[in-house]
Design a protein around this motif. Structure first.
Motif, short mmCIF file in Angstrom:
data_model
loop_
_atom_site.label_atom_id
_atom_site.label_comp_id
_atom_site.label_asym_id
_atom_site.label_seq_id
_atom_site.Cartn_x
_atom_site.Cartn_y
_atom_site.Cartn_z
N THR A 2 -10.39 -35.23 37.94
CA THR A 2 -10.65 -36.09 36.78
C THR A 2 -12.07 -35.87 36.31
OG1 THR A 2 -9.15 -37.78 37.65
CG2 THR A 2 -10.67 -38.45 35.91
N VAL A 3 -12.25 -35.66 35.02
CA VAL A 3 -13.59 -35.60 34.45
C VAL A 3 -13.91 -36.95 33.82
CG1 VAL A 3 -14.96 -34.66 32.55
CG2 VAL A 3 -13.73 -33.12 34.07
N HIS A 4 -15.04 -37.54 34.23
CA HIS A 4 -15.56 -38.78 33.65
C HIS A 4 -16.79 -38.39 32.83
CE1 HIS A 4 -13.12 -41.34 36.39
NE2 HIS A 4 -13.34 -40.36 37.26
N VAL B 87 -7.87 -29.93 33.84
CA VAL B 87 -8.00 -31.04 34.79
C VAL B 87 -6.73 -31.88 34.70
CG1 VAL B 87 -10.53 -31.15 34.68
CG2 VAL B 87 -9.16 -32.52 33.09
N ASP B 88 -6.61 -32.83 35.60
CA ASP B 88 -5.43 -33.70 35.60
C ASP B 88 -5.63 -34.96 34.76
OD1 ASP B 88 -3.63 -32.31 37.65
OD2 ASP B 88 -5.53 -32.46 38.72
N HIS B 89 -6.90 -35.42 34.64
CA HIS B 89 -7.19 -36.61 33.86
C HIS B 89 -8.56 -36.44 33.19
CE1 HIS B 89 -4.15 -38.26 36.61
NE2 HIS B 89 -4.94 -37.90 37.61
N LEU B 90 -8.71 -37.05 32.03
CA LEU B 90 -9.99 -37.03 31.32
C LEU B 90 -10.29 -38.44 30.83
CD1 LEU B 90 -12.41 -35.69 29.88
CD2 LEU B 90 -10.88 -35.23 27.95
N TYR C 257 -8.04 -40.61 28.26
CA TYR C 257 -8.36 -42.02 28.10
C TYR C 257 -9.74 -42.15 27.48
CZ TYR C 257 -4.56 -42.48 31.50
OH TYR C 257 -3.35 -42.39 32.15
N SER C 258 -9.96 -43.27 26.79
CA SER C 258 -11.26 -43.47 26.14
C SER C 258 -11.61 -44.95 26.10
CB SER C 258 -11.24 -42.90 24.72
OG SER C 258 -12.51 -43.00 24.11
N ILE D 194 -7.56 -44.47 36.89
CA ILE D 194 -7.11 -43.25 36.23
C ILE D 194 -7.22 -42.06 37.18
CG2 ILE D 194 -7.63 -41.64 34.35
CD1 ILE D 194 -8.61 -44.18 32.77
N SER D 195 -8.32 -41.97 37.92
CA SER D 195 -8.49 -40.89 38.89
C SER D 195 -7.40 -40.90 39.94
CB SER D 195 -9.86 -40.99 39.57
OG SER D 195 -10.91 -40.73 38.68
#
Length: 654
Positions: A488-490, A513-516, A543-544, A645-646
């Motif tokens: 996951t990128v934060h 990646v799997d999540h952003l 997500y935002s 989310i991660s």
């Protein structure tokens, strides 16, 4: 005898030449971008590879702006040649060809008519002659036959002249094509590429790229000039690392001292190549006890550990524990070096503080790894790079990468960013994530900064584009070393632009990646218009969030908060109370860039709108302030949602 239209030379379409001109324009833009990257990462290319047939390439990649400008001038001259050809000479040739084709039709008709008239007149003459050779009819038929033969001869002269004109036209077409080709040969890039120390690299030339083949007859893979340059640098870097590991240590040390920029080239190496490089060196190296520990004692890794530990510590694709070992040695050498620059020392001291903070703030037994550490001696404060993993990056099932926004640097931000990573690790525990986790504080790019009079570089795309390339390399290395992990990128603030470039298609993208998760975005990559453009993230996993204090109008209340935020800022000295994210959007608009806000409905289209709230966060900062929690402060709601989310539980984010 009829003339065939096939005998008339074809003319290159002016429209095609105009298209070629546009390709050349794109090539010039790509070349400019490639030169920026090449100058940043590799300032002494002539020491590494040469291009036979294009000896100016080493000057092209030299840091001298004059050389780059000269190359740009050559490209501009080539574009002028194409433009002139497309608007002047080629249209004239096309017109001539059209007229020749029209003449062929007319001349063939005249020739055919003349031949038919001769045949008819000849038949009439011999018919009259057979009846009475001396009759007036025979005399008249003879005169008609003579006239027909004369007309036929005139028609043949016209055919001959047309054939001459067609041949002249062919020579003119070839001369023009040759003239255009001569004006373009200076920018073709050479036809033989040599790697480090003269090793030949197998390539076949196209006009503005290379078609590589693993073996004769193998499928071709087209790469543009910037890709080819990056690949060449990567290949040369591998060769240089190999050489540094085996040559005389004194000579190796002298070369490293003379090429401080070499550290930045290590990240170009493909993760799979880096893994093979490590395996080969490890098989030839041995460890021995030293002060209660095991350190490399013989072989190439022992020499690199002493002379150039950064050459291993920054390889994307090898285990984090091995990167950590070599990077900590670079850190130790920097801290102990009396000749270290102020920038190097500041970066090293803050990185050590970050490592200490991670251990002190985390549960006992937590693994902390220094997975990147670049301190080029010729760089400024913002040229230093570092990344710290809180948690074992090699075995973690869930991996998060936290990336800061503008005004961040290793010397100023790495300790605080590591604190955010510790907070994220704690949040994973608080949500009862049963899987093992690691969170990386990644300061691997040059972030934009403020300049006098309050203006910023937050609207600049260049920082994001170059940062996206580095981020893509790092993510590829994480995936290669721990392929089963969910990543996951934060990304906070300007880093949302970096991340969205990296996770989209195009020359700066390609990462996955799997999540952003995007926090407080001032607008994402200009090339990303909707969530569907983020091809490196699975559908539904973007997500935002944006806090009320990052907006001029708080959506939850429909109230204009600008004056309130300004007043709060003046009273508390907390500029984070202002709508920084939306001011960043405004700055981009002023610059003529159209960066999409990932919190707007237009970004999401028909897909689910994954926008969650940032309760308790009034400003733009990531850490807790006098007036509010930051996005990533301990226990904050957006941090908790980021942890969910991660963990693959994005549906629980509010």
């Amino acid at each position: 005898m009829a003339i065939s239209e096939d005998t008339v030379a074809e003319v290159v379409s002016p429209a095609n030449v105009e298209y070629l001109d546009s390709l050349l324009s794109s090539a010039q833009s790509a070349l400019d971008a490639a030169m920026d990257v090449a100058q940043e990462h590799w300032l002494t290319v002539p020491d590494v590879f040469q291009v036979v047939g294009a000896e100016g390439v080493d000057y092209l990649l030299d840091p001298s702006s004059r050389a780059v400008q000269e190359w740009g001038t050559a490209l501009a001259s080539a574009r002028t040649a194409l433009s002139d050809a497309a608007t002047d000479t080629l249209p004239a040739l096309v017109t001539r060809r059209t007229r020749l084709l029209e003449r062929i039709v007319e001349v063939n008709r005249q020739s055919s008519d003349a031949d038919g008239a001769v045949a008819l007149a000849d038949a009439q003459y011999w018919s009259a002659y057979g009846s009475d050779p001396e009759s007036s009819s025979t005399t008249s038929a003879r005169e008609s036959r003579t006239d027909a033969l004369h007309s036929q001869e005139q028609a043949r002269e016209i055919v001959s002249q047309l054939e001459i004109d067609i041949e002249t036209f062919r020579r003119d077409v070839e001369a023009e094509e040759e003239a255009i080709a001569r004006k373009l040969t200076g920018i073709s890039g050479g036809d033989e590429v040599l790697g480090a120390w003269g090793d030949e690299v197998r390539v076949s030339q196209t006009f503005w790229g290379f078609a590589e083949q693993a073996y004769p007859g193998a499928p071709r893979e087209i790469s543009d000039l910037s890709d080819n340059l990056r690949d060449s640098v990567a290949q040369a870097t591998v060769a240089r690392i190999n050489k540094l590991s085996v040559i005389d240590p004194t000579a190796a040390e002298e070369w490293v001292d003379a090429h401080p920029e070499f550290v930045s080239a290590v990240g170009f190496i493909d993760p799979a190549v880096a893994a093979r490089l490590w395996q080969g060196m490890a098989s030839e190296s041995t460890r021995a006890s030293d002060d209660g520990g095991e350190r490399w004692a013989t072989g190439p890794l022992a020499q690199l550990f002493d002379i150039a530990p950064f050459a291993i510590g920054n390889l994307n694709g090898i285990l984090a524990k091995d990167r950590d070992e070599f990077n900590r040695e670079t850190l130790r050498q920097t801290l102990d070096d009396p000749d270290a620059s102020a920038e190097q020392r500041a970066a090293a001291e803050q990185t050590q503080k970050a490592l200490d903070r991670a251990l002190a703030s985390s549960p006992a037994g937590t693994v902390v790894q220094l997975v990147a550490f670049e301190v080029p001696s010729d760089g400024g404060e913002r040229d230093m790079r570092a990344a710290v993993s809180v948690g074992d990056l090699d075995t973690a099932q869930d991996v998060g990468i936290m990336i800061p926004g503008m005004n961040s640097s290793v010397a100023e931000s790495i300790a605080g960013l590591v604190g955010n990573a510790v907070n994220m690790q704690e949040a994973q525990v608080n949500i009862s994530n049963p899987r093992t986790t690691a969170t990386v504080a990644w300061m691997g790019y040059e972030s934009p900064t403020s300049v006098p009079m309050g203006r910023t570089y937050v609207g600049e795309e260049t920082f994001a584009q170059t940062g996206a390339i580095s981020l893509g390399h790092f993510l590829g290395g994480v995936d290669a070393a721990n392929a089963t992990a969910q990543t996951t990128v934060h990304a906070h603030s300007y880093a949302t632009r970096v991340a969205t470039y990296a996770l989209s298609s195009g020359e700066y993208g390609g990462a996955e990646v799997d999540h952003l998760v995007l926090y407080g975005s001032p607008g994402i990559a200009e090339s990303v218009r909707t969530v569907d453009d983020l091809t490196g993230v699975p559908m539904g996993e973007v997500y935002s969030t944006k806090s009320p204090g990052d907006q001029y109008v708080a959506p939850a209340y429909g109230v204009d908060r600008t004056l309130a935020h300004v007043g709060l800022s003046l009273l508390t000295g907390n500029v984070g109370a202002l709508g920084v994210a939306e001011m960043g959007e405004a700055e981009s608009d002023i610059r003529g860039e159209d960066n999409v806000d990932p919190n707007d409905s237009d970004f999401w289209g028909k897909d689910e709108r994954n926008v969650f709230t940032s309760d308790g966060v009034l400003g733009h900062s990531v850490d807790q302030t006098e007036v509010s929690d930051g996005y990533w402060s301990r226990g904050s709601d957006p941090l908790k949602d980021g942890a969910l989310i991660s963990a693959g539980r994005g549906g629980e984010a509010r």
